[in-house]
Scaffold this active site. Structure first.
Site, mmCIF file in Angstrom:
data_model
loop_
_atom_site.group_PDB
_atom_site.id
_atom_site.type_symbol
_atom_site.label_atom_id
_atom_site.label_comp_id
_atom_site.label_asym_id
_atom_site.label_seq_id
_atom_site.Cartn_x
_atom_site.Cartn_y
_atom_site.Cartn_z
ATOM 1 N N LYS A 210 0.843 -1.192 0.000
ATOM 2 C CA LYS A 210 0.000 0.000 0.000
ATOM 3 C C LYS A 210 0.882 1.247 0.000
ATOM 4 O O LYS A 210 0.676 2.171 -0.764
ATOM 5 C CB LYS A 210 -0.909 -0.044 1.237
ATOM 6 C CG LYS A 210 -1.933 1.030 1.277
ATOM 7 C CD LYS A 210 -2.871 0.780 2.437
ATOM 8 C CE LYS A 210 -3.648 2.025 2.775
ATOM 9 N NZ LYS A 210 -4.479 1.851 3.961
ATOM 10 N N GLU A 216 10.819 -4.640 3.787
ATOM 11 C CA GLU A 216 10.859 -6.046 3.382
ATOM 12 C C GLU A 216 10.470 -6.186 1.908
ATOM 13 O O GLU A 216 11.155 -6.835 1.121
ATOM 14 C CB GLU A 216 9.878 -6.881 4.225
ATOM 15 C CG GLU A 216 10.253 -7.052 5.681
ATOM 16 C CD GLU A 216 9.700 -5.969 6.588
ATOM 17 O OE1 GLU A 216 9.369 -4.868 6.090
ATOM 18 O OE2 GLU A 216 9.594 -6.223 7.790
ATOM 19 N N GLY A 270 -4.599 -2.212 5.132
ATOM 20 C CA GLY A 270 -3.785 -3.302 4.588
ATOM 21 C C GLY A 270 -4.301 -4.673 4.992
ATOM 22 O O GLY A 270 -4.409 -5.586 4.175
ATOM 23 N N ARG A 271 -4.667 -4.828 6.270
ATOM 24 C CA ARG A 271 -5.065 -6.153 6.744
ATOM 25 C C ARG A 271 -6.476 -6.562 6.312
ATOM 26 O O ARG A 271 -6.929 -7.658 6.623
ATOM 27 C CB ARG A 271 -4.888 -6.257 8.269
ATOM 28 C CG ARG A 271 -5.540 -5.172 9.086
ATOM 29 C CD ARG A 271 -5.066 -5.232 10.541
ATOM 30 N NE ARG A 271 -5.555 -4.116 11.346
ATOM 31 C CZ ARG A 271 -4.958 -2.948 11.463
ATOM 32 N NH1 ARG A 271 -3.838 -2.715 10.801
ATOM 33 N NH2 ARG A 271 -5.456 -1.995 12.231
ATOM 34 N N GLU A 356 -3.559 -6.746 15.305
ATOM 35 C CA GLU A 356 -3.091 -5.423 14.885
ATOM 36 C C GLU A 356 -4.250 -4.421 15.024
ATOM 37 O O GLU A 356 -4.025 -3.238 15.235
ATOM 38 C CB GLU A 356 -2.575 -5.468 13.434
ATOM 39 C CG GLU A 356 -1.669 -4.307 13.077
ATOM 40 C CD GLU A 356 -0.877 -4.519 11.780
ATOM 41 O OE1 GLU A 356 0.260 -4.993 11.844
ATOM 42 O OE2 GLU A 356 -1.404 -4.189 10.707
ATOM 43 N N HIS A 387 -3.068 -33.471 18.528
ATOM 44 C CA HIS A 387 -1.854 -34.180 18.940
ATOM 45 C C HIS A 387 -0.746 -33.202 19.314
ATOM 46 O O HIS A 387 0.413 -33.591 19.424
ATOM 47 C CB HIS A 387 -1.391 -35.105 17.806
ATOM 48 C CG HIS A 387 -2.418 -36.128 17.462
ATOM 49 N ND1 HIS A 387 -2.479 -37.359 18.075
ATOM 50 C CD2 HIS A 387 -3.472 -36.079 16.613
ATOM 51 C CE1 HIS A 387 -3.503 -38.041 17.586
ATOM 52 N NE2 HIS A 387 -4.134 -37.277 16.704
ATOM 53 N N LYS A 515 10.350 -0.682 13.514
ATOM 54 C CA LYS A 515 10.833 -0.357 12.162
ATOM 55 C C LYS A 515 11.866 0.755 12.236
ATOM 56 O O LYS A 515 12.916 0.696 11.600
ATOM 57 C CB LYS A 515 9.671 0.134 11.278
ATOM 58 C CG LYS A 515 8.672 -0.900 10.875
ATOM 59 C CD LYS A 515 7.692 -0.280 9.870
ATOM 60 C CE LYS A 515 6.452 -1.101 9.693
ATOM 61 N NZ LYS A 515 5.416 -0.455 8.901
HETATM 62 O O1 LIG Z 1 1.263 -2.728 2.308
HETATM 63 P P1 LIG Z 1 2.416 -2.095 3.011
HETATM 64 O O2 LIG Z 1 2.342 -0.597 2.990
HETATM 65 O O3 LIG Z 1 3.718 -2.587 2.439
HETATM 66 O O4 LIG Z 1 2.348 -2.495 4.529
HETATM 67 C C1 LIG Z 1 2.468 -3.826 4.957
HETATM 68 C C2 LIG Z 1 2.005 -4.036 6.363
HETATM 69 O O5 LIG Z 1 2.744 -3.205 7.269
HETATM 70 C C3 LIG Z 1 1.892 -2.703 8.287
HETATM 71 O O6 LIG Z 1 1.645 -1.366 8.037
HETATM 72 C C4 LIG Z 1 2.495 -2.826 9.646
HETATM 73 O O7 LIG Z 1 2.953 -4.085 9.926
HETATM 74 C C5 LIG Z 1 0.609 -3.526 8.126
HETATM 75 O O8 LIG Z 1 -0.499 -2.919 8.658
HETATM 76 C C6 LIG Z 1 0.560 -3.695 6.655
HETATM 77 O O9 LIG Z 1 -0.341 -4.682 6.303
#
Ligand SMILES: O=P(O)(O)OC[C@H]1O[C@](O)(CO)[C@@H](O)[C@@H]1O
Length: 548
Positions: A210, A216, A270-271, A356, A387, A515
């Site tokens: 987003k 990452e 995002g979630r 979250e 199990h 972060k």
């Molecule tokens: O879609 P982006 O901006 O890369 O963010 C990834 C994720 O990082 C966060 O902002 C924090 O972990 C989440 O809410 C989100 O889903």
């Protein structure tokens, strides 16, 4: 106007619940069954795809009706309306929360942001998703050497990974020939392991972010781009990358052709974004028609949530049950146990969606809350989990309300396996409810020829007290539609709990600090100076550097 701030503990329903709790906390679930002859029907809701049985809970008709009053007093009805219409209920980020508009197929929907209806934008993007997924699936999208795509790699993390990843897995039975891979962790071993058997000629990458600033995702995307450049030239890269982002400039800067950039809106968290173009990997994996069915399932649950009275409203009831255990019984966690291997990633998806969202300790007025909010969510599919951790659920000291999710029909149609699976599904909730009495254990041991002394010695270990609460969610069949309903049910549960707990469910400031510190440590690696850290961290950083 955003949601009104109402401290739940000051509501009369909360006070009523406190007093009911004192009167009823020692009444077992089995006693509730005796006291309430129609309990099974009265504590079940049948919806289009699911029978939700919540009779196996430490809840009486009296406490249930006080919980419903709590929802009413919290202003939930108005809050639901604001949620679906597009009010800025994510107040700390000044945003609407409109993932429901992504699955609203009603042209006349009133969902709007800043006075502008969102239906057209959503619909246009849906068409773009359709075109894209069809071209990947029918082989007309070609890679740099003219070959059709065989593998799609989703590069994203958090909400840009967990939802699509879970759904792609869950709908494995419905997959097309396209193989889908998910790269999320900044761990180089994850990305390199994921691409090691892929053919760059036939691989297509979806960079889903987003913000398009997530460390990452950008690093993984760069690593994969370098891998492509070992095989082809820069001008061919656009045939292998598409992006989903609210930050078009950054996606362009990365080198993704404008035509291959799909929008994400700031009014979709995002979630909760799997319903948007963030779900491109889903549409490629199962075909667009199945993706649309998933959206339709969610839409059906949205309808139910908006129209059913609270006492017959599945998301409202499961949210209230969660509040009852978290705030009155002090339960710390809740387990999600799907009896289908296809839903093996459901619990980890719900961890982000729920934790979250509702992992907040400050209320909507900015004060520290004085009550419990979001629970720890965890789980694994049955029967594997039987199990693994069921021992603790049966005989441990923790109270763990659990959702058991199962389906009447299996997908591959093996009846023997399905009966075995479902026998376990029903048996576990029954065992958690009834436990095993000293009398039963004694009889059993007598039949095995044990002496009285041996029986007395073994008895305490073999008795199960039972009275462990579960909700059973029994579906017809795992399909795109029923999965859509199930996910939307949990999304709305999270929303309802946030409203009642008087917290902001749609921001996530708590993930920022780590972060920022990680970026500062990356700089420290260059200067090799660590003494400004706390003593423990400094020692660990030095030990790491010495190994380089
Ligand atoms: O879609 P982006 O901006 O890369 O963010 C990834 C994720 O990082 C966060 O902002 C924090 O972990 C989440 O809410 C989100 O889903």
């Amino acid at each position: 106007m955003a949601l009104a701030a109402i401290n739940p503990t000051e509501l009369s329903a909360w006070k009523k619940l406190l007093s009911i709790f004192e009167q009823e906390k020692d009444i077992s679930i089995l006693e509730h069954f005796k006291n309430e002859p129609n309990r099974t029907e009265e504590f079940s809701i049948q919806s289009e795809e699911f029978l939700v049985d919540f009779s196996k809970h430490r809840i009486s008709k009296k406490s249930l009706s006080a919980l419903v009053e709590l929802a009413e007093e919290s202003g939930l009805q108005k809050a639901i309306q604001q949620y679906f219409e597009g009010t800025s209920i994510n107040a700390t980020e000044e945003r609407a929360v409109l993932h429901t508009a992504l699955r609203n197929f009603d042209k006349n929907s009133s969902a709007s942001v800043d006075g502008e209806k969102v239906y057209d934008a959503v619909n246009q993007t849906l068409h773009k998703i359709e075109k894209f997924a069809n071209s990947v699936n029918n082989g007309s999208w070609k890679g740099y050497s003219g070959k059709a795509i065989t593998d799609v790699v989703n590069i994203g993390i958090g909400g840009s990974d967990l939802g699509p990843n879970m759904v792609v897995d869950a709908l494995g039975f419905y997959h097309t020939h396209i193989k889908t891979h998910f790269v999320s962790n900044v761990d180089g071993d994850h990305v390199l392991e994921s691409i090691k058997h892929l053919n760059p000629e036939t691989t297509l990458c979806l960079v889903v972010s987003k913000s398009f600033t997530t460390q990452e995702t950008l690093n993984n995307a760069n690593t994969i781009r370098s891998w492509f450049l070992e095989h082809t030239t820069q001008d061919q890269i656009e045939k292998h990358f598409a992006a989903v982002s609210a930050n078009v400039d950054k996606a362009n800067e990365f080198g993704i052709a404008s035509d291959n950039i799909f929008p994400m809106w700031d009014w979709v968290g995002g979630r909760f974004s799997l319903w948007s173009a963030a779900g491109l990997s889903i549409a490629c994996a199962v075909g667009f028609n199945n993706f649309k069915e998933l959206l339709k399932g969610a839409e059906a649950m949205d309808q139910h949530f908006q129209t059913a009275s609270f006492d017959e409203n599945i998301p409202v009831i499961i949210a209230l049950i969660g509040i009852w255990y978290a705030d009155f019984y002090d339960a710390e966690s809740e387990a999600i146990i799907p009896y289908t291997q296809y839903l093996q990633k459901l619990a980890s998806y719900l961890q982000q969606a729920s934790m979250e969202s509702n992992g907040k300790g400050v209320d909507r007025s900015g004060n520290n809350v004085t009550y419990q909010t979001g629970s720890i969510v965890w789980g694994e599919p049955g029967t594997n989990s039987q199990h693994a951790f069921f021992q603790l659920m049966h005989q441990g000291t923790k109270l763990i309300p659990a959702d058991f999710i199962g389906f009447k029909k299996s997908l591959h149609g093996n009846k023997r396996h399905h009966d075995l699976l479902m026998a376990n599904f029903f048996a576990q909730t029954e065992a958690l409810l009834k436990g095993k009495s000293a009398e039963n254990v004694t009889d059993e041991l007598k039949k095995q020829g044990k002496t009285d002394a041996q029986i007395q010695a073994l008895l305490p270990f073999k008795v199960f007290e039972g009275n462990r609460p579960t909700t059973t969610i029994l579906g017809e069949k795992l399909s795109p539609k029923s999965l859509g309903m199930l996910i939307a049910m949990y999304e709305h549960k999270i929303f309802v709990q946030g409203v009642i707990w008087n917290i902001f469910s749609y921001d996530q400031w708590g993930v920022e600090l780590g972060k920022q510190l990680a970026n500062a440590i990356l700089d420290d690696f260059k200067t090799n100076k660590f003494n400004h850290h706390d003593a423990s961290t400094a020692q660990l950083l030095k030990a790491y550097q010495e190994s380089k």
